[in-house]
Design an enzyme around this catalytic site. Structure first.
Site, short mmCIF file in Angstrom:
data_model
loop_
_atom_site.label_atom_id
_atom_site.label_comp_id
_atom_site.label_asym_id
_atom_site.label_seq_id
_atom_site.Cartn_x
_atom_site.Cartn_y
_atom_site.Cartn_z
N HIS A 129 0.82 -1.21 0.00
CA HIS A 129 0.00 0.00 0.00
C HIS A 129 0.85 1.27 0.00
CE1 HIS A 129 -3.63 2.43 0.94
NE2 HIS A 129 -2.69 3.25 1.39
N ASN A 169 -4.33 8.85 -11.08
CA ASN A 169 -4.90 10.06 -10.50
C ASN A 169 -4.36 10.27 -9.10
OD1 ASN A 169 -6.57 10.45 -12.78
ND2 ASN A 169 -8.08 9.01 -11.96
N HIS A 221 -2.81 3.23 -8.14
CA HIS A 221 -3.27 2.35 -9.21
C HIS A 221 -3.15 3.07 -10.53
CE1 HIS A 221 -6.75 4.60 -7.76
NE2 HIS A 221 -7.23 4.57 -9.00
P1 AMP Z 1 -9.60 6.64 -9.33
O1 AMP Z 1 -10.78 7.54 -9.53
O2 AMP Z 1 -8.44 6.97 -10.22
O3 AMP Z 1 -9.22 6.55 -7.87
O4 AMP Z 1 -10.06 5.21 -9.83
C1 AMP Z 1 -10.65 4.25 -9.01
C2 AMP Z 1 -11.23 3.20 -9.91
O5 AMP Z 1 -11.54 2.07 -9.15
C3 AMP Z 1 -12.51 3.62 -10.66
O6 AMP Z 1 -12.30 3.53 -12.06
C4 AMP Z 1 -13.54 2.61 -10.15
O7 AMP Z 1 -14.47 2.24 -11.14
C5 AMP Z 1 -12.66 1.46 -9.72
N1 AMP Z 1 -13.24 0.57 -8.71
C6 AMP Z 1 -13.89 0.94 -7.59
N2 AMP Z 1 -14.24 -0.16 -6.88
C7 AMP Z 1 -13.80 -1.24 -7.57
C8 AMP Z 1 -13.85 -2.65 -7.36
N3 AMP Z 1 -14.45 -3.18 -6.27
N4 AMP Z 1 -13.29 -3.46 -8.29
C9 AMP Z 1 -12.72 -2.95 -9.39
N5 AMP Z 1 -12.62 -1.61 -9.64
C10 AMP Z 1 -13.16 -0.76 -8.74
#
Ligand code: AMP
Length: 114
Positions: A47, A88, A101
């Site tokens: 993390h 982001n 990520h």
């Molecule tokens: P960010 O806005 O860059 O923090 O992206 C977070 C991403 O995580 C978004 O595109 C969400 O759709 C994705 N996300 C949220 N929850 C999950 C989950 N349980 N499994 C897979 N993707 C997820």
């Protein structure tokens, strides 16, 4: 595991995800709300909150992360047609999950407005 971190829970297997690749301390799984035909999230298992905390990864993990991202794109046959990799950070970056990520997106022409 950071308290209540969604992606740490996925890394630990406590929350299910469609994992498409996993090796060298990295995991890739399909985004739950895809914004492109291919939308994979690449996550270091260790993390750190965002790219701003990348020094929290070892030099080896940082190098492996880039090779892993390229391998995920290759797995999805995106090299010929092209793809986008984004991360982001913070409010202006619209980061919603505070575990580093990378979004790997492709499979169709992407918007040129971001
Ligand atoms: P960010 O806005 O860059 O923090 O992206 C977070 C991403 O995580 C978004 O595109 C969400 O759709 C994705 N996300 C949220 N929850 C999950 C989950 N349980 N499994 C897979 N993707 C997820």
């Amino acid at each position: 595991m950071a308290d209540a971190c969604l992606f740490c829970s996925i890394v630990a297997g406590a929350i299910p995800a469609e994992v498409v690749r996993r090796e060298n301390g990295m995991i890739a799984f399909n985004d739950i709300a895809p914004k492109a035909p291919v939308h994979v999230l690449v996550v270091p298992e260790r993390h750190v909150d965002s790219l701003a905390g990348v020094e929290g990864l070892t030099p080896g993990e940082r190098a492996d992360m880039l090779a892993f991202i390229a391998a995920v794109a290759r797995d999805h046959d995106l090299e010929g047609t092209g793809y986008r990799v984004t991360t982001n950070h913070g409010d202006d970056g619209r980061q919603s999950v505070h575990h580093l990520h990378w979004h790997v997106m492709g499979g169709a022409p992407l918007s040129d407005t971001m």
